[in-house]
Scaffold this motif. Sequence first.
Motif, short mmCIF file in Angstrom:
data_model
loop_
_atom_site.label_atom_id
_atom_site.label_comp_id
_atom_site.label_asym_id
_atom_site.label_seq_id
_atom_site.Cartn_x
_atom_site.Cartn_y
_atom_site.Cartn_z
N MET A 1 0.77 -1.07 0.05
CA MET A 1 0.03 0.11 -0.06
C MET A 1 0.89 1.18 0.03
SD MET A 1 -2.89 1.20 2.72
CE MET A 1 -4.09 0.14 2.43
N SER A 2 0.65 2.42 -0.82
CA SER A 2 1.46 3.26 -0.86
C SER A 2 1.16 4.29 0.27
CB SER A 2 0.86 4.34 -2.26
OG SER A 2 -0.18 4.80 -2.11
N PHE A 3 2.07 5.10 0.62
CA PHE A 3 1.88 6.07 1.67
C PHE A 3 0.59 7.09 1.49
CE2 PHE A 3 3.17 9.96 4.12
CZ PHE A 3 3.07 9.47 5.40
N ASP A 4 0.36 7.42 0.27
CA ASP A 4 -0.62 8.40 0.13
C ASP A 4 -2.01 7.95 0.10
OD1 ASP A 4 -1.35 10.88 -1.03
OD2 ASP A 4 -2.22 9.96 -2.85
N LYS A 5 -2.13 6.53 -0.12
CA LYS A 5 -3.20 5.81 0.08
C LYS A 5 -3.57 5.52 1.48
CE LYS A 5 -5.86 1.68 -1.39
NZ LYS A 5 -5.81 0.45 -2.05
N LEU A 6 -2.63 5.25 2.18
CA LEU A 6 -2.60 5.19 3.55
C LEU A 6 -3.21 6.57 4.22
CD1 LEU A 6 -2.17 3.46 6.14
CD2 LEU A 6 0.07 4.35 6.21
N LEU A 7 -2.46 7.63 4.00
CA LEU A 7 -2.85 8.99 4.67
C LEU A 7 -4.45 9.14 3.79
CD1 LEU A 7 0.06 11.25 3.89
CD2 LEU A 7 -0.69 10.43 5.95
N THR A 8 -4.68 9.04 2.70
CA THR A 8 -5.88 9.31 2.32
C THR A 8 -7.09 8.37 3.08
OG1 THR A 8 -5.19 9.82 -0.04
CG2 THR A 8 -7.86 9.29 0.12
N GLU A 9 -6.97 7.18 3.30
CA GLU A 9 -7.86 6.17 3.95
C GLU A 9 -8.00 6.69 5.49
OE1 GLU A 9 -6.57 2.24 3.32
OE2 GLU A 9 -7.30 2.14 1.41
N ASP A 10 -7.12 6.92 5.97
CA ASP A 10 -6.93 7.64 7.25
C ASP A 10 -7.86 8.86 7.57
OD1 ASP A 10 -6.08 6.77 10.38
OD2 ASP A 10 -5.24 9.04 9.87
#
Length: 98
Positions: A1-10
């Motif tokens: 999982m990309s860092f950007d995706k992790l930030l968006t989901e959180d």
Amino acid sequence: MSFDKLLTEDRRLMILRLMAESPDYQLNVYVLRPALDAVGHTVSHDRLAADLAWLAEQGLVTVGKVADVTVGKLTGRGADVAGGRATVPGVKRPEPEA
């Protein structure tokens, strides 16, 4: 999982959880942005508008205007996702309470 995706989901989860904590389950963008900043998500007005639109498309919030101010309101489905009772791809599932 990309860092950007992790930030968006959180960030999307935090929007839902912040609305769930509000007495009337709704927040305007001028309250929501500093609240997100306080939990580590500094976002632009455009990014927040895009997140609210995405959450509305998923049926997790409704978005309206009051005196030209954007207001998001949590739906029942959004409350279920915020509380971990339902999952939606694109929104982080909350961690269990310690």
